[in-house]
Each structure stands twice: as structure tokens, then as C-alpha cells.
Design an enzyme around this catalytic site. Structure first.
Site, PDB file in Angstrom:
ATOM      1  N   GLY A   1      41.661  33.971  39.906  1.00  0.00           N
ATOM      2  CA  GLY A   1      41.774  32.619  40.461  1.00  0.00           C
ATOM      3  C   GLY A   1      41.672  32.642  41.975  1.00  0.00           C
ATOM      4  O   GLY A   1      42.320  33.448  42.652  1.00  0.00           O
TER       5      GLY A   1
ATOM      6  N   ASP B   1      32.367  34.355  35.086  1.00  0.00           N
ATOM      7  CA  ASP B   1      32.166  35.246  36.244  1.00  0.00           C
ATOM      8  C   ASP B   1      32.016  36.700  35.800  1.00  0.00           C
ATOM      9  O   ASP B   1      32.923  37.284  35.217  1.00  0.00           O
ATOM     10  CB  ASP B   1      33.341  35.125  37.218  1.00  0.00           C
ATOM     11  CG  ASP B   1      33.390  33.752  37.867  1.00  0.00           C
ATOM     12  OD1 ASP B   1      32.385  33.374  38.485  1.00  0.00           O
ATOM     13  OD2 ASP B   1      34.415  33.061  37.753  1.00  0.00           O
TER      14      ASP B   1
ATOM     15  N   THR C   1      37.441  30.362  36.534  1.00  0.00           N
ATOM     16  CA  THR C   1      36.978  29.468  37.589  1.00  0.00           C
ATOM     17  C   THR C   1      37.066  28.007  37.119  1.00  0.00           C
ATOM     18  O   THR C   1      37.423  27.715  35.984  1.00  0.00           O
ATOM     19  CB  THR C   1      35.552  29.861  38.041  1.00  0.00           C
ATOM     20  OG1 THR C   1      35.324  29.337  39.350  1.00  0.00           O
ATOM     21  CG2 THR C   1      34.496  29.342  37.095  1.00  0.00           C
ATOM     22  N   SER C   2      36.761  27.085  38.021  1.00  0.00           N
ATOM     23  CA  SER C   2      36.973  25.670  37.705  1.00  0.00           C
ATOM     24  C   SER C   2      35.707  25.038  37.120  1.00  0.00           C
ATOM     25  O   SER C   2      34.595  25.547  37.264  1.00  0.00           O
ATOM     26  CB  SER C   2      37.420  24.916  38.958  1.00  0.00           C
ATOM     27  OG  SER C   2      36.495  25.133  39.990  1.00  0.00           O
TER      28      SER C   2
ATOM     29  N   ASP D   1      33.141  34.529  28.766  1.00  0.00           N
ATOM     30  CA  ASP D   1      33.627  34.481  30.140  1.00  0.00           C
ATOM     31  C   ASP D   1      32.442  34.073  31.027  1.00  0.00           C
ATOM     32  O   ASP D   1      31.284  34.248  30.642  1.00  0.00           O
ATOM     33  CB  ASP D   1      34.141  35.872  30.523  1.00  0.00           C
ATOM     34  CG  ASP D   1      34.391  36.013  32.001  1.00  0.00           C
ATOM     35  OD1 ASP D   1      35.110  35.164  32.555  1.00  0.00           O
ATOM     36  OD2 ASP D   1      33.856  36.965  32.600  1.00  0.00           O
TER      37      ASP D   1
ATOM     38  N   ASP E   1      33.822  40.761  30.942  1.00  0.00           N
ATOM     39  CA  ASP E   1      33.408  41.876  31.796  1.00  0.00           C
ATOM     40  C   ASP E   1      34.587  42.596  32.426  1.00  0.00           C
ATOM     41  O   ASP E   1      34.404  43.673  32.988  1.00  0.00           O
ATOM     42  CB  ASP E   1      32.490  41.389  32.924  1.00  0.00           C
ATOM     43  CG  ASP E   1      33.256  40.578  33.953  1.00  0.00           C
ATOM     44  OD1 ASP E   1      33.889  39.577  33.567  1.00  0.00           O
ATOM     45  OD2 ASP E   1      33.253  40.967  35.136  1.00  0.00           O
TER      46      ASP E   1
ATOM     47  N   GLU F   1      30.230  37.129  41.433  1.00  0.00           N
ATOM     48  CA  GLU F   1      31.297  37.426  42.400  1.00  0.00           C
ATOM     49  C   GLU F   1      30.810  37.556  43.842  1.00  0.00           C
ATOM     50  O   GLU F   1      31.549  37.229  44.765  1.00  0.00           O
ATOM     51  CB  GLU F   1      32.100  38.659  41.983  1.00  0.00           C
ATOM     52  CG  GLU F   1      32.992  38.430  40.764  1.00  0.00           C
ATOM     53  CD  GLU F   1      34.061  37.337  40.916  1.00  0.00           C
ATOM     54  OE1 GLU F   1      34.232  36.812  42.035  1.00  0.00           O
ATOM     55  OE2 GLU F   1      34.697  37.011  39.910  1.00  0.00           O
TER      56      GLU F   1
HETATM   57  C1  XBP Z   1      36.914  35.531  37.741  1.00  0.00           C
HETATM   58  C2  XBP Z   1      37.818  35.066  38.781  1.00  0.00           C
HETATM   59  C3  XBP Z   1      37.550  33.837  39.526  1.00  0.00           C
HETATM   60  C4  XBP Z   1      36.483  33.832  40.588  1.00  0.00           C
HETATM   61  C5  XBP Z   1      36.738  32.717  41.574  1.00  0.00           C
HETATM   62  O1  XBP Z   1      37.699  35.885  36.598  1.00  0.00           O
HETATM   63  O2  XBP Z   1      38.853  35.622  38.985  1.00  0.00           O
HETATM   64  O3  XBP Z   1      38.741  33.573  40.186  1.00  0.00           O
HETATM   65  O4  XBP Z   1      36.517  35.079  41.247  1.00  0.00           O
HETATM   66  O5  XBP Z   1      36.869  31.505  40.964  1.00  0.00           O
HETATM   67  P1  XBP Z   1      37.138  35.863  35.109  1.00  0.00           P
HETATM   68  P2  XBP Z   1      37.696  30.287  41.664  1.00  0.00           P
HETATM   69  O6  XBP Z   1      35.701  36.241  35.124  1.00  0.00           O
HETATM   70  O7  XBP Z   1      37.984  36.880  34.409  1.00  0.00           O
HETATM   71  O8  XBP Z   1      37.349  34.495  34.521  1.00  0.00           O
HETATM   72  O9  XBP Z   1      37.674  30.497  43.142  1.00  0.00           O
HETATM   73  O10 XBP Z   1      36.954  29.039  41.261  1.00  0.00           O
HETATM   74  O11 XBP Z   1      39.097  30.312  41.119  1.00  0.00           O
HETATM   75 MG    MG Z   2      34.723  37.836  34.348  1.00  0.00          MG
END
Ligand code: XBP
Ligand code: MG
Length: 228
Positions: free
Chosen positions: A51, A11, A118-119, A9, A177, A18
Site C-alpha cells: 500500500g 502489480d 492498489t486502488s 493480482d 507475484d 512497480e
Molecule cells: C503492490 C503494492 C502497491 C503498489 C502501490 O502489492 O504494494 O502498494 O506498490 O499502490 P500487490 P498504491 O501487488 O501485492 O497487490 O500506491 O496505489 O497503494
Molecule cells: Mg503483486
């Protein structure tokens, strides 16, 4: 089990991103003159929605505001540009142990992937800032949230990563996480190691195969010895 791949993962797992996401969201809101401001407490609750675009829509619905899909997309594109600039400024280190684990796994012949909500541009921003290299030079496979129909906790992004790796779920380990990430990886048939992050340390990690405070080397030998 012989381990063939690690799927990370991004983020909260590769880095504590975050706060940078939150800062970028708030800057995009302010630039449009919106009265929205997400405090850490508000953002912690909003993270239940994975997202960024989905999070904006969830917040709008919660406070009774209407934003068109185009408005949400434009707002989120601005947020992504601001986030990329923050990461490029280089103030966000990898979490402890990440760089060493990536290097050790590579040296051991494991394949490496990212499966993230995320993208893709945000994956590039992190690898350039942290490794000084494009994402494709650090990881064999990138599976990103903007490439799948359903974001975590749905299994889609992990299934996409496995498909691109050409590896069966039983031969890969997911590193996560969050509760939503754990559920996503498990639904894809993966074993999961959780390293709780600043925004997920209060969550329920039930169902994880391992929960360790960080990926720093001291915590990993026992885990990897049972897998490789
Ligand atoms: C992390 C997220 C992401 C980011 C923002 O989830 O939820 O949405 O907070 O990213 P994980 P974007 O770690 O479970 O993948 O704004 O680019 O969508
Ligand atoms: Mg995460």
C-alpha cells in the site's frame, strides 16, 4: 476440482508496474520539494510494506519524520494522478501470456477477478491502456486495496473478491507475484500460482502450489489441466 474463477493480482502480475509506481512517488516527492528519493534498492525493501500510503508512513517512521494522515493522503493522491498519467502514456505492456490467458479463461467460461493492493483508479488505468476497455469489461469483479480494512498479507482483498464472485475458495486460483500476495491468497483458502516479478524474484515462494517464470502459454497447460 472444477475451476470456476481466476483471481489476478495486479502489480507485478498483470504488468511490471512497480517502476511506474516508484517514478510517480519520486515525482510527487519532488513536486513538494521533499528531499526523499526512492532508488530501486530502497524501493525493493519498502515493498515489504504493501500500500502506497502505508509505504510513505513506514518510510517517514524509518527516517524519523512526521507526516500527518492528511499530508500522506494528499501526497498519495498526487502520486496516484502521476501514476495514472504514466500508464495512460501507454509504455507499460502486460506481462507475457497475460492477455492470452485472460482471453482463454474467458472462452472457457471461467469468471475473472482482480484482487489488488492498489486502488481502483489504477486498475482502470491499466485496463484502458492495455485492453482499451474499462476494468468492468475485462474482469467480472474488482477488489481493490482501498475497499478493505487490511491490505495484503491479510486475506481481506481475496475474501472480498471471492464474495463478489460468489465462488468458494476451492474453486478459484490466485495468480500472484509476491510473498505478501501469496500469504494473502493462502489465508483466504485459495490455491496460488506465483510468477515472480522484477521486484519479487528474490522472495521466498514457499507455500505456492506452482511457481512459473511467466504466464506464457508454455508453462500453463500442466497447471490448468489439473484444475479445470
Ligand atoms: C503492490 C503494492 C502497491 C503498489 C502501490 O502489492 O504494494 O502498494 O506498490 O499502490 P500487490 P498504491 O501487488 O501485492 O497487490 O500506491 O496505489 O497503494
Ligand atoms: Mg503483486
Amino acid at each position: 476440482m472444477s475451476l470456476a474463477a481466476l483471481i489476478f493480482d495486479l502489480d507485478g502480475t498483470l504488468a511490471e508496474t512497480e517502476e511506474a509506481h516508484r517514478t510517480a512517488f519520486n515525482a510527487a516527492f519532488a513536486a513538494r520539494g521533499m528531499a526523499w528519493h526512492w532508488t530501486p534498492e530502497v524501493y525493493r525493501a519498502l515493498l515489504a510494506t504493501t500500500g502506497g500510503k502505508e509505504r510513505i508512513a513506514a518510510h517517514a517512521a524509518c527516517i524519523g519524520e512526521v507526516l500527518t494522515p492528511d499530508a500522506i493522503a494528499a501526497l498519495h493522491a498526487d502520486k496516484t494522478a502521476r501514476y495514472g498519467a504514466l500508464i495512460a502514456a501507454g509504455e507499460l505492456p502486460l506481462r507475457p501470456g497475460v492477455a492470452d490467458l485472460v482471453a482463454a479463461a474467458r472462452a472457457a467460461g471461467l469468471r475473472l477477478a482482480v484482487a489488488t493492493t492498489t486502488s481502483r483508479p489504477n486498475v482502470e488505468a491499466l485496463t484502458q491502456a492495455a485492453w482499451g476497455r474499462p476494468a468492468a469489461e475485462v474482469f467480472d469483479v474488482i477488489a481493490a486495496g482501498d475497499e478493505v480494512a487490511l491490505k495484503k498479507p491479510a486475506p481481506d482483498v481475496y475474501l472480498l473478491a471471492l464474495d463478489r464472485l460468489g465462488v468458494a475458495p476451492g474453486k478459484a486460483l490466485a495468480l500472484e507475484d509476491s510473498r505478501n500476495g501469496l500469504l494473502s491468497a493462502r489465508a483466504a483458502g485459495l490455491r496460488v500460482l506465483v510468477t515472480p516479478s522484477l521486484y519479487t524474484d528474490h522472495e521466498d515462494h514457499e507455500g505456492a502450489d506452482w511457481v512459473v517464470p511467466s504466464l506464457a502459454a508454455a508453462h500453463l497447460p500442466e497447471v490448468l489441466a489439473r484444475l479445470v
